[in-house]
Design a protein around this motif. Structure first.
Motif, PDB file in Angstrom:
ATOM      1  N   ALA A 135     -20.122 -46.197  10.402  1.00 42.45           N
ATOM      2  CA  ALA A 135     -18.683 -46.435  10.218  1.00 42.45           C
ATOM      3  C   ALA A 135     -18.034 -45.317   9.416  1.00 42.45           C
ATOM      4  O   ALA A 135     -16.929 -44.862   9.741  1.00 42.45           O
ATOM      5  CB  ALA A 135     -18.464 -47.781   9.518  1.00 42.45           C
ATOM      6  N   ILE A 136     -18.718 -44.853   8.351  1.00 41.61           N
ATOM      7  CA  ILE A 136     -18.178 -43.756   7.554  1.00 41.61           C
ATOM      8  C   ILE A 136     -18.128 -42.483   8.392  1.00 41.61           C
ATOM      9  O   ILE A 136     -17.155 -41.717   8.335  1.00 41.61           O
ATOM     10  CB  ILE A 136     -19.042 -43.528   6.293  1.00 41.61           C
ATOM     11  N   LEU A 141     -15.069 -38.226  11.335  1.00 42.84           N
ATOM     12  CA  LEU A 141     -14.764 -37.494  12.558  1.00 42.84           C
ATOM     13  C   LEU A 141     -13.279 -37.582  12.881  1.00 42.84           C
ATOM     14  O   LEU A 141     -12.647 -36.599  13.280  1.00 42.84           O
ATOM     15  CB  LEU A 141     -15.593 -38.052  13.720  1.00 42.84           C
ATOM     16  N   LYS A 142     -12.699 -38.766  12.681  1.00 42.17           N
ATOM     17  CA  LYS A 142     -11.261 -38.923  12.901  1.00 42.17           C
ATOM     18  C   LYS A 142     -10.470 -38.132  11.874  1.00 42.17           C
ATOM     19  O   LYS A 142      -9.467 -37.485  12.194  1.00 42.17           O
ATOM     20  CB  LYS A 142     -10.873 -40.402  12.835  1.00 42.17           C
ATOM     21  N   ARG A 143     -10.918 -38.195  10.648  1.00 39.02           N
ATOM     22  CA  ARG A 143     -10.204 -37.531   9.553  1.00 39.02           C
ATOM     23  C   ARG A 143     -10.105 -36.026   9.782  1.00 39.02           C
ATOM     24  O   ARG A 143      -9.044 -35.424   9.687  1.00 39.02           O
ATOM     25  CB  ARG A 143     -10.910 -37.826   8.235  1.00 39.02           C
ATOM     26  N   PHE A 144     -11.233 -35.412  10.087  1.00 42.14           N
ATOM     27  CA  PHE A 144     -11.236 -33.963  10.241  1.00 42.14           C
ATOM     28  C   PHE A 144     -10.804 -33.515  11.633  1.00 42.14           C
ATOM     29  O   PHE A 144     -10.506 -32.347  11.833  1.00 42.14           O
ATOM     30  CB  PHE A 144     -12.625 -33.409   9.925  1.00 42.14           C
ATOM     31  N   GLY A 145     -10.745 -34.458  12.597  1.00 43.56           N
ATOM     32  CA  GLY A 145     -10.311 -34.103  13.947  1.00 43.56           C
ATOM     33  C   GLY A 145      -8.915 -34.581  14.254  1.00 43.56           C
ATOM     34  O   GLY A 145      -8.526 -34.700  15.406  1.00 43.56           O
ATOM     35  N   GLN A 146      -8.134 -34.861  13.212  1.00 44.15           N
ATOM     36  CA  GLN A 146      -6.798 -35.445  13.358  1.00 44.15           C
ATOM     37  C   GLN A 146      -5.909 -34.632  14.275  1.00 44.15           C
ATOM     38  O   GLN A 146      -5.191 -35.161  15.116  1.00 44.15           O
ATOM     39  CB  GLN A 146      -6.142 -35.561  11.982  1.00 44.15           C
ATOM     40  N   ALA A 147      -5.930 -33.313  14.161  1.00 45.15           N
ATOM     41  CA  ALA A 147      -5.019 -32.471  14.939  1.00 45.15           C
ATOM     42  C   ALA A 147      -5.314 -32.575  16.428  1.00 45.15           C
ATOM     43  O   ALA A 147      -4.427 -32.434  17.263  1.00 45.15           O
ATOM     44  CB  ALA A 147      -5.144 -31.009  14.499  1.00 45.15           C
ATOM     45  N   GLU A 148      -6.606 -32.869  16.758  1.00 47.81           N
ATOM     46  CA  GLU A 148      -6.974 -32.932  18.168  1.00 47.81           C
ATOM     47  C   GLU A 148      -6.775 -34.319  18.751  1.00 47.81           C
ATOM     48  O   GLU A 148      -6.276 -34.475  19.851  1.00 47.81           O
ATOM     49  CB  GLU A 148      -8.452 -32.537  18.336  1.00 47.81           C
ATOM     50  N   ALA A 157      -2.950 -43.691   7.336  1.00 45.84           N
ATOM     51  CA  ALA A 157      -2.298 -42.479   6.861  1.00 45.84           C
ATOM     52  C   ALA A 157      -2.920 -41.252   7.507  1.00 45.84           C
ATOM     53  O   ALA A 157      -4.121 -41.166   7.674  1.00 45.84           O
ATOM     54  CB  ALA A 157      -2.440 -42.379   5.336  1.00 45.84           C
ATOM     55  N   ALA A 158      -2.090 -40.294   7.890  1.00 47.67           N
ATOM     56  CA  ALA A 158      -2.593 -39.060   8.470  1.00 47.67           C
ATOM     57  C   ALA A 158      -3.243 -38.216   7.401  1.00 47.67           C
ATOM     58  O   ALA A 158      -2.808 -38.201   6.258  1.00 47.67           O
ATOM     59  CB  ALA A 158      -1.440 -38.280   9.108  1.00 47.67           C
ATOM     60  N   PRO A 159      -4.342 -37.520   7.729  1.00 46.51           N
ATOM     61  CA  PRO A 159      -4.996 -36.674   6.745  1.00 46.51           C
ATOM     62  C   PRO A 159      -4.145 -35.472   6.419  1.00 46.51           C
ATOM     63  O   PRO A 159      -3.344 -35.021   7.236  1.00 46.51           O
ATOM     64  CB  PRO A 159      -6.294 -36.259   7.452  1.00 46.51           C
ATOM     65  N   PRO A 160      -4.274 -34.911   5.241  1.00 46.30           N
ATOM     66  CA  PRO A 160      -3.474 -33.764   4.862  1.00 46.30           C
ATOM     67  C   PRO A 160      -3.833 -32.531   5.656  1.00 46.30           C
ATOM     68  O   PRO A 160      -4.980 -32.318   6.037  1.00 46.30           O
ATOM     69  CB  PRO A 160      -3.817 -33.576   3.369  1.00 46.30           C
ATOM     70  N   LEU A 210     -12.440 -31.676  -1.591  1.00 47.10           N
ATOM     71  CA  LEU A 210     -11.617 -30.477  -1.713  1.00 47.10           C
ATOM     72  C   LEU A 210     -10.229 -30.711  -1.133  1.00 47.10           C
ATOM     73  O   LEU A 210      -9.226 -30.310  -1.715  1.00 47.10           O
ATOM     74  CB  LEU A 210     -12.305 -29.308  -0.991  1.00 47.10           C
ATOM     75  N   GLY A 211     -10.185 -31.391   0.016  1.00 41.77           N
ATOM     76  CA  GLY A 211      -8.891 -31.688   0.621  1.00 41.77           C
ATOM     77  C   GLY A 211      -8.052 -32.602  -0.253  1.00 41.77           C
ATOM     78  O   GLY A 211      -6.841 -32.418  -0.380  1.00 41.77           O
TER      79      GLY A 211
END
Length: 220
Positions: A135-136, A141-148, A157-160, A210-211
């Motif tokens: 689940a994590i 994967l969604k968090r870091f692939g948000q733009a795609e 909430a959308a990731p920064p 870091l983000g």
């Protein structure tokens, strides 16, 4: 023969029954010593700078606040002491786990897990490894692939935009973990050791932190 080094642990937990169970499990484990227990944030804040454990185990819901605040304070502190931090989790509590990792936690373990799993999690944390569940992994994967993908986090909430990007090996590791493969199985499929798999997971957690720091920096 030289004595084996002792791994020091500090517990933050307000439930007396659960705290007793964890303390007993730690006391029976070879090479581990619990150097303190706090039932609330106030006691933990007072004792931790003096006890300086190598591993901190912390619940998140405490009587006088959120354990995530304590994690953030320790992680952003200017002093030389920085423990490995594990938080308690329950099934379906992934959003709180992610927020704790953003604040500086190194991983988590499930409440009610077997004693051997608890001890293993503590030892892995001390070795610099970070646990991860399917689940994590799916969330990351969604968090870091948000733009795609246009996907969002647990809270919608959308990731920064400042989030660092995943490397191809990191993405491959998360994709297989999200499908339910264990670290050893992921390593076999990607032709890397389980230790290398764990290193990639820790690197992803570091990028998440870091983000978050970048967001806080822009907001200040």
């Amino acid at each position: 023969m030289l004595p084996l080094p002792v791994l020091t642990v500090y517990l933050v937990e307000d439930d007396p029954l659960l705290a007793r169970h964890v303390l007993d499990a730690l006391a029976q484990a070879d090479g581990i010593a619990c150097v303190g227990h706090a039932p609330c944030l106030a006691v933990a804040r007072e004792e931790l700078p003096r006890r300086c454990p190598q591993v901190l185990l912390s619940d998140l819901g405490l009587p006088d606040g959120d354990g995530t605040d304590l994690i953030r304070e320790i992680s952003r502190g200017a002093g030389p002491w920085r423990p490995h931090i594990l938080v308690y989790s329950v099934f379906g509590d992934e959003a709180k786990v992610i927020h704790a990792i953003e604040a500086g936690a190194d991983g988590y373990f499930l409440k009610g897990c077997a004693d051997r799993d608890l001890i293993h999690a503590v030892q892995r944390a001390a070795d610099g490894e970070s646990p991860i569940s399917p689940a994590i992994a799916r969330y990351l994967l969604k968090r870091f692939g948000q733009a795609e993908s246009g996907a969002s986090g647990f809270d919608g909430a959308a990731p920064p935009a400042e989030d660092p990007q995943l490397t191809p090996p990191e993405h491959a590791v998360l994709r297989l973990v999200a499908q339910g493969y264990l670290a050893e199985e992921v390593g076999e499929r990607l032709m890397m050791s389980a230790h290398t798999v764990a290193t990639h997971v820790r690197a992803v957690y570091a990028k998440l932190q870091l983000g978050q720091r970048a967001v806080l920096g822009l907001a200040s």
